[in-house]
Structure formats: C-alpha cells, structure tokens
Write a protein that holds these residues in place. Structure first.
Motif, short mmCIF file in Angstrom:
data_model
loop_
_atom_site.label_atom_id
_atom_site.label_comp_id
_atom_site.label_asym_id
_atom_site.label_seq_id
_atom_site.Cartn_x
_atom_site.Cartn_y
_atom_site.Cartn_z
N PHE A 1 52.78 -4.97 30.00
CA PHE A 1 54.05 -5.66 30.16
C PHE A 1 54.04 -6.92 29.31
CE2 PHE A 1 51.46 -7.26 33.69
CZ PHE A 1 51.69 -8.63 33.67
N ALA A 2 55.21 -7.36 28.93
CA ALA A 2 55.34 -8.49 28.02
C ALA A 2 55.20 -9.80 28.78
CB ALA A 2 56.69 -8.45 27.31
N LEU A 3 54.54 -10.75 28.15
CA LEU A 3 54.37 -12.08 28.72
C LEU A 3 55.59 -12.96 28.45
CD1 LEU A 3 50.71 -12.81 27.58
CD2 LEU A 3 51.49 -12.62 29.95
N PRO A 4 55.78 -14.00 29.26
CA PRO A 4 56.80 -14.99 28.92
C PRO A 4 56.41 -15.77 27.65
CG PRO A 4 56.18 -15.14 31.24
CD PRO A 4 55.18 -14.25 30.58
N GLN A 5 55.11 -15.89 27.36
CA GLN A 5 54.67 -16.60 26.17
C GLN A 5 55.04 -15.79 24.93
OE1 GLN A 5 52.72 -16.22 28.87
NE2 GLN A 5 52.41 -18.33 29.53
N ARG A 6 55.55 -16.51 23.89
CA ARG A 6 56.09 -15.82 22.73
C ARG A 6 55.68 -16.50 21.43
NH1 ARG A 6 62.44 -15.85 24.07
NH2 ARG A 6 61.97 -18.06 24.15
N THR A 7 55.74 -15.74 20.36
CA THR A 7 55.68 -16.28 19.00
C THR A 7 57.10 -16.31 18.46
OG1 THR A 7 53.44 -15.51 18.58
CG2 THR A 7 54.83 -15.89 16.67
N VAL A 8 57.50 -17.45 17.95
CA VAL A 8 58.86 -17.62 17.42
C VAL A 8 58.78 -17.79 15.90
CG1 VAL A 8 60.94 -19.06 17.45
CG2 VAL A 8 59.65 -18.67 19.57
N ALA A 9 59.62 -17.05 15.20
CA ALA A 9 59.72 -17.14 13.75
C ALA A 9 61.11 -17.64 13.37
CB ALA A 9 59.46 -15.79 13.10
N ALA A 10 61.16 -18.80 12.72
CA ALA A 10 62.39 -19.29 12.10
C ALA A 10 62.40 -18.75 10.68
CB ALA A 10 62.44 -20.81 12.11
N VAL A 11 63.46 -18.04 10.31
CA VAL A 11 63.44 -17.31 9.03
C VAL A 11 64.74 -17.55 8.28
CG1 VAL A 11 63.14 -15.05 7.95
CG2 VAL A 11 61.99 -15.55 10.11
N GLY A 12 64.59 -17.76 6.98
CA GLY A 12 65.73 -17.91 6.10
C GLY A 12 65.48 -17.17 4.79
N PRO A 13 66.52 -16.97 3.99
CA PRO A 13 66.38 -16.18 2.77
C PRO A 13 65.62 -16.91 1.67
CG PRO A 13 68.60 -17.09 2.92
CD PRO A 13 67.90 -17.42 4.21
N ALA A 14 65.04 -16.11 0.77
CA ALA A 14 64.35 -16.61 -0.42
C ALA A 14 64.62 -15.62 -1.54
CB ALA A 14 62.86 -16.76 -0.16
N PRO A 15 64.33 -15.97 -2.79
CA PRO A 15 64.53 -15.01 -3.89
C PRO A 15 63.77 -13.70 -3.65
CG PRO A 15 64.15 -17.20 -4.77
CD PRO A 15 63.90 -17.28 -3.29
N ALA A 16 64.31 -12.62 -4.19
CA ALA A 16 63.71 -11.31 -4.01
C ALA A 16 62.26 -11.31 -4.45
CB ALA A 16 64.50 -10.26 -4.78
N GLY A 17 61.41 -10.68 -3.64
CA GLY A 17 60.00 -10.57 -3.99
C GLY A 17 59.18 -11.81 -3.72
N GLU A 18 59.76 -12.79 -3.01
CA GLU A 18 59.04 -14.02 -2.72
C GLU A 18 59.04 -14.28 -1.21
OE1 GLU A 18 60.52 -17.35 -4.92
OE2 GLU A 18 60.53 -16.27 -6.84
N TRP A 19 57.86 -14.56 -0.68
CA TRP A 19 57.73 -14.87 0.75
C TRP A 19 56.83 -16.09 0.91
CZ3 TRP A 19 57.49 -10.02 -1.34
CH2 TRP A 19 58.53 -9.14 -0.97
N THR A 20 57.26 -17.01 1.75
CA THR A 20 56.47 -18.19 2.07
C THR A 20 56.43 -18.33 3.58
OG1 THR A 20 57.13 -19.32 0.04
CG2 THR A 20 56.22 -20.69 1.79
N VAL A 21 55.24 -18.62 4.11
CA VAL A 21 55.10 -18.77 5.55
C VAL A 21 54.33 -20.05 5.85
CG1 VAL A 21 53.02 -17.32 5.59
CG2 VAL A 21 54.35 -17.64 7.69
N CYS A 22 54.82 -20.78 6.84
CA CYS A 22 54.12 -21.96 7.34
C CYS A 22 54.09 -21.86 8.86
CB CYS A 22 54.80 -23.25 6.89
SG CYS A 22 56.45 -23.53 7.63
#
Length: 376
Positions: A42-63
């Motif tokens: 069963f799923a926990l109340p604790q979660r990982t949250v991802a704030a996500v916005g667009p970037a140029p095609a083929g480019e990904w940045t994560v912090c």
C-alpha cells in the motif's frame, strides 16, 4: 525548501505543475514479485514531489533539495548518468526506448520518503518524474503500462535487479486500499484496508540499519530463484504450489536453494491467505501471517539483520498482532499491526530494546494507505 521553491531558485521561473508519487509499505509478499508471484503493498502518505517545466528538446536538467548542484544530460545510455540522477535519466531513457517523444524538461525534486529505509524512495522518484513527463508531453502511456517502464529504468539503467512491486505500488495504489498484484498477469485488485475503522494501525519502525539494493545480495537471491525454477522445469517459482513444495524441494540438491524456494512458495500462500482475510474484514487475523512471513525471511531467505529482528520480536512482545520486515531486506523497516492506541507503548519498547543493545535509535510512525502517483 520544497520542490516549488527549489524550481524557482534553480531555474528562475515557474514550473508547469507539481507531480507526486508515494513510497510504499509492502504489507506482505517479499521477493515474490520477480518470481511471477503475488504481492500486497500500500502507498505511504510520504511522497516524492517533482516540480517540472519545459526545456528545449533533448535537454533535461534535474536538481533537488538534498543535493547542492543541478545535473544536466541529453539522450544517454545506461551508465552515463550515475548517482541519484540516474533514476531520472533512466526514466527518460526507458521512455525513449519505448518509442515515446519525451519532452525536454527542467525538474526539481523534494521528498519526505526516508532514503535507504526499504520504503522505495527510488520508485517514488521514478514514478513522480515518469508521471510528470507523460503529462507534460501528452504521451500515450496507459497507467497499467507505466510500472513496467519505470522498472526497466531501475533494472537496466540504474542496474538494480528489482521486481515490479515498488513501481506498481507507487503508480497504481489507491487511498484506503492495499494493492493485490499478480506479478505475472499484472492484474490488480484494490483490497479495502481501512485500519482506523477497526481501531488498528500499522506502525512503521525504521531500524536505521543501512539498506542497500545495488549490491550482490539481492541479485544473488534472484539468481538462486531463477536457477531453481530452471532445475524444476517451471517458468517461475510461482508455479510451485504449497502442495507440491515437498516434492520440489526433494529435487534440489543445494540446501541454500531449498530454503530460498521454500520462502517464495510459502510467501505466495501467505499473500493469498492475507487477501482472503482482508476481503472478509478480518484484519486482526492477518497478524500471524505477517509474523510467519518474517520468520521465513529470517530463516529461509536470510535477508534480515539483527536490528530488524529485534524490532519485530520487541513489537510482538509489546502486544502487536503481527510484525515483519518490509522491503528488500538487509536493513530497512519493520511494520507492526497494532491497536491504534498502543503506538507509543510499542515504540517505547523498541526504543528501549535498541538502547540496551547499543544500536542507533529507531524512528517510528503510524501510516495509512495513501494514493498513488498523480498531479497535485
């Protein structure tokens, strides 16, 4: 700092949205998933949250809020991105491998799923990012297909030989339910799991013993199970029934392999019995099955550690109806089925036992069954 604040700080802009995915507790059914068997997380109340916005095609940045610097990558192959960002790069890779036109994205991560505790912080990370990228790109990827893709990211990109339990729980669980999953057919049934209505609670006790999957032990267990299935002439150990167990064990020469097989076959039976009791509303009665599961993990699968065993034994002595380690093993967390008003008493007993043994103090909290991945 939360994911939204981290996104604003790193990228100087507003995200397109926030997506979240939970960690999980596996009520019962350990190491059965990669044997085509049955699990009940069963799923926990604790979660990982991802704030996500667009970037140029083929480019990904994560912090993230737990690392100082951002990591950028393009189209990569397994091994090219390492560390925690590999789970993000792996999701992008798996989506591309499946033929999807993955949108470029800027991502900021925050999580309150305890790291390295056996509550599947990695699947929560994969599932939050996957859900975000599917929504952001309008990708045609039905929910029931997403766990397999996230699992491929972890297996083939990160290199962790996990089964499909964690990703299925993070993506497909529903609030107030446990997820009965057939790991061969991927069929699911939502099993009502409303503990509060019966005055019960699940107490999660983090042993705070180190917990690692990407090492030899998990892989060795999986290899042993697969070899046993080959010797026994079945597609997977799920195909050995309880009635066939003694005959199957007699055909195996290796004592260690016999123990591994006995755990998987009896664990599948325990999952089915637990589901039957929960369908009948007999929640307290699942306690002995939880405890028997732990004994099997300790003695036959040999994946527990001293701190975990002590937490289980102490919780039972303090009045728990049942208790077991949850997760892949070699550290991590214990769950105990208790009367809701006994949480403080059971926690204090485990803390005292740890103090007397000179162990790092445990942390404990009660949990309820939360929802799966989605946009906030």
């Amino acid at each position: 700092m939360n994911a939204l604040e981290a996104f604003r700080k790193q990228y100087g802009a507003e995200p397109s949205g926030l997506w979240a995915a939970p960690g999980r507790v596996n009520l019962i059914g350990e190491h059965t998933d990669y044997n085509d068997g049955f699990v009940l997380p069963f799923a926990l109340p604790q979660r990982t949250v991802a704030a996500v916005g667009p970037a140029p095609a083929g480019e990904w940045t994560v912090c993230s809020t737990f690392q100082d610097e951002a990591i950028s990558f393009g189209h990569t192959e397994p091994g090219e991105v390492t560390g925690w960002a590999a789970y993000v790069a792996g999701v992008v890779w798996a989506l591309v491998e499946a033929g999807h036109n993955v949108p470029g994205a800027r991502i900021a991560i925050d999580s309150d799923v305890p790291l390295g505790s056996g509550l599947s912080s990695s699947a929560a990370l994969e599932s939050s990012v996957l859900t975000a990228l599917v929504d952001l790109g309008g990708l045609d990827l039905p929910v029931e297909q997403r766990p397999r893709l996230a699992q491929r990211a972890e297996n083939e990109y990160v290199g962790a030989p996990t089964g499909i339990l964690d990703q299925s729980a993070s993506i497909r669980c529903r609030e107030g339910h446990a997820l009965f999953l057939d790991c061969r057919s991927y069929e699911v049934e939502q099993i009502p799991f409303d503990l509060a209505a019966q005055g019960l609670a699940i107490l999660v006790i983090n042993s705070n013993a180190p917990h690692q999957h990407v090492d030899g032990e998990y892989g060795a267990r999986r290899k042993s199970c697969e070899e046993a299935a080959r010797i026994l002439g079945v597609p997977a150990l799920r195909d050995i029934t309880g009635a066939q167990l003694d005959d199957a064990l007699a055909r195996l020469d290796d004592e260690v392999m016999r123990r591994r097989v006995r755990h998987i076959v009896t664990e599948d039976d325990r999952v089915l019995a637990t589901v039957g009791l929960l369908r009948a509303g007999q929640v307290r009665e699942i306690g002995p099955l939880l405890t028997a599961s732990h004994a099997s993990m300790r003695d036959d699968f040999e994946i527990t550690v001293t701190q975990v065993d002590l937490a289980v034994d102490t919780a039972l002595a303090a009045g728990a109806y049942g208790a077991r380690m949850t997760g892949g093993g070699f550290g991590g967390c214990v769950l105990a089925l208790i009367d809701a008003d006994r949480a403080d008493v059971v926690t204090a007993a485990v803390e005292e036992a740890y103090a007397q043994s000179g162990f790092t103090p445990p942390t404990a909290w009660t949990v309820t069954a939360g929802p799966g991945a989605g946009k906030l």
